[in-house]
Design an enzyme around this catalytic site. Structure first.
Site, PDB file in Angstrom:
ATOM      1  N   CYS A 106      31.498  38.864  76.055  1.00 31.01           N
ATOM      2  CA  CYS A 106      30.686  37.526  77.229  1.00 31.01           C
ATOM      3  C   CYS A 106      31.490  36.926  77.678  1.00 31.01           C
ATOM      4  O   CYS A 106      31.406  36.065  77.465  1.00 31.01           O
ATOM      5  CB  CYS A 106      29.421  38.477  76.312  1.00 31.01           C
ATOM      6  N   CYS A 256      29.196  38.677  85.880  1.00 34.99           N
ATOM      7  CA  CYS A 256      29.623  39.616  85.226  1.00 34.99           C
ATOM      8  C   CYS A 256      30.894  39.123  84.860  1.00 34.99           C
ATOM      9  O   CYS A 256      31.949  39.893  85.228  1.00 34.99           O
ATOM     10  CB  CYS A 256      29.067  40.901  84.927  1.00 34.99           C
TER      11      CYS A 256
HETATM   12  O1  PYC Z   1      29.727  37.615  82.141  1.00 38.42           O
HETATM   13  O2  PYC Z   1      30.571  39.666  80.099  1.00 38.42           O
HETATM   14  C1  PYC Z   1      29.902  39.344  80.985  1.00 38.42           C
HETATM   15  C2  PYC Z   1      28.125  39.346  81.125  1.00 38.42           C
HETATM   16  C3  PYC Z   1      27.877  40.219  79.907  1.00 38.42           C
HETATM   17  C4  PYC Z   1      26.736  40.603  80.127  1.00 38.42           C
HETATM   18  C5  PYC Z   1      26.449  39.447  81.120  1.00 38.42           C
HETATM   19  N1  PYC Z   1      27.132  38.409  81.444  1.00 38.42           N
END
Ligand code: PYC
Length: 332
Positions: A106, A256
């Protein structure tokens, strides 16, 4: 003295209390378990972090939800348990989880972890190697709120895949992994505006359901459980924008980190981004990650940089008389 942090209830593995540090990475929440008593007592055995995560799942799955779900946690929160690494080349290892399960990697939580460890005085500015279930990730705490990570090498296993959703709308996108599995699409026909989040969530869910109903998965059967709607940035300073639906049904408040890793690797492969050139990716709320790729021994290494802020140092309580000591049911 009665230390109530001992493993209090062997039937559900919940302690009576647990020390955590919370942060958000440009809006996306992370909760790091730092309780020394619990960490020393949890005894996940020896072996890789993937093996120890299996033991965690067997013994502490109720604790996973109790940590991140309502009423102690919040929507979109990712929890992290940091342990010693079994890899001699690594400094530590991480188990990542959310309300509905486990994440192999993550990005936002890794940035939150670096800033938290810096805040606690457990690391100095510089680089450390982190063993994750997805592979080894190199993390840099730049001091203050600023951190970056070099992710595992992404893989794109399908390009321009067309799928039809239940409402008859078609969408074309790529399936990639960068620690998590993504469907990334630019031809969704939606406006990537914060006020459209309920509509974007519904659209991304319909894409996710269409992938599932057609049996489309990762190359070892993994669920494609992150849907990424790509678009143009709102700010002229940035290069792209993303709405990301996470497995728990929440939208990612950040761009993300793992999805951005997958994106920049694809842009590089398609000749749309030069090595070492910075790509600024906006979240649906406008927060930005700076990402790039470099090549090492023929492998593409994506890197993502962002900021996190500490929001709390807390003790969570799991009282035996609390009907929701293991969290509220997941209602999505
Ligand atoms: O930043 O990789 C990320 C992530 C995955 C799910 C929520 N954030």
């Amino acid at each position: 003295m009665n230390d109530s942090r001992e493993m209090a209830d062997p039937t559900d593995g919940l302690p009576t209390r647990l020390l955590v540090v919370d942060s958000h990475t440009i809006g996306e929440p992370t909760r790091i378990v730092i309780d020394p008593t619990w960490l020393a007592a949890c005894d996940l055995g020896q072996g890789s972090i993937a093996m120890r995560r299996r033991v965690f799942r067997e013994r502490f799955d109720a604790l996973r939800r109790a940590i991140v779900a309502d009423p102690r946690g919040t929507e979109a929160m990712v929890g992290v348990v940091v342990l010693p690494s079994s890899e001699p080349s690594c400094d530590m290892a991480a188990i990542y989880f959310n309300e509905v399960g486990y994440l192999d990697m993550c990005g936002h939580a890794t940035i939150g972890l670096a800033v938290t460890l810096g805040h606690l005085g457990r690391i100095v500015a510089g680089t450390f190697r982190l063993e994750t279930p997805a592979g080894i990730v190199t993390v840099t705490w730049h001091g203050g709120n600023d951190a970056s990570f070099e992710n595992v090498t992404p893989r794109r296993i399908a390009r321009g895949l067309a799928i039809e959703c239940a409402d008859g709308r078609r969408v074309t996108g790529d399936i990639s992994t960068a620690g998590l599995w993504f469907f990334l699409t630019s031809d969704h026909g939606e406006s990537l505006l914060a006020k459209e989040i309920p509509r974007l969530t519904a659209r991304a869910w319909s894409i996710r359901r269409a992938l599932m109903s057609r049996g489309i998965s990762g190359d070892a059967g993994q669920a494609i459980d992150h849907i990424v709607l790509l678009g143009k940035p709102e700010s002229p300073k940035n290069n792209g924008r993303a709405f990301v639906l996470c497995p728990d049904g929440a939208f990612d408040r950040s761009p993300c980190g793992t999805a951005t890793s997958a994106l920049v690797a694809s842009l590089y492969a398609d000749g749309l981004l030069a090595a070492e050139k910075v790509w600024r990716q906006e979240s649906i709320l406008g927060g930005v990650y700076e990402a790039s790729v470099r090549c090492e021994e023929g492998m593409v290494v994506p890197s993502v940089r962002g900021s996190a802020w500490i929001t709390a140092e807390s003790t969570l309580f799991f009282n035996n008389s609390d009907p929701y000591r293991a969290g509220l049911p997941h209602l999505k």
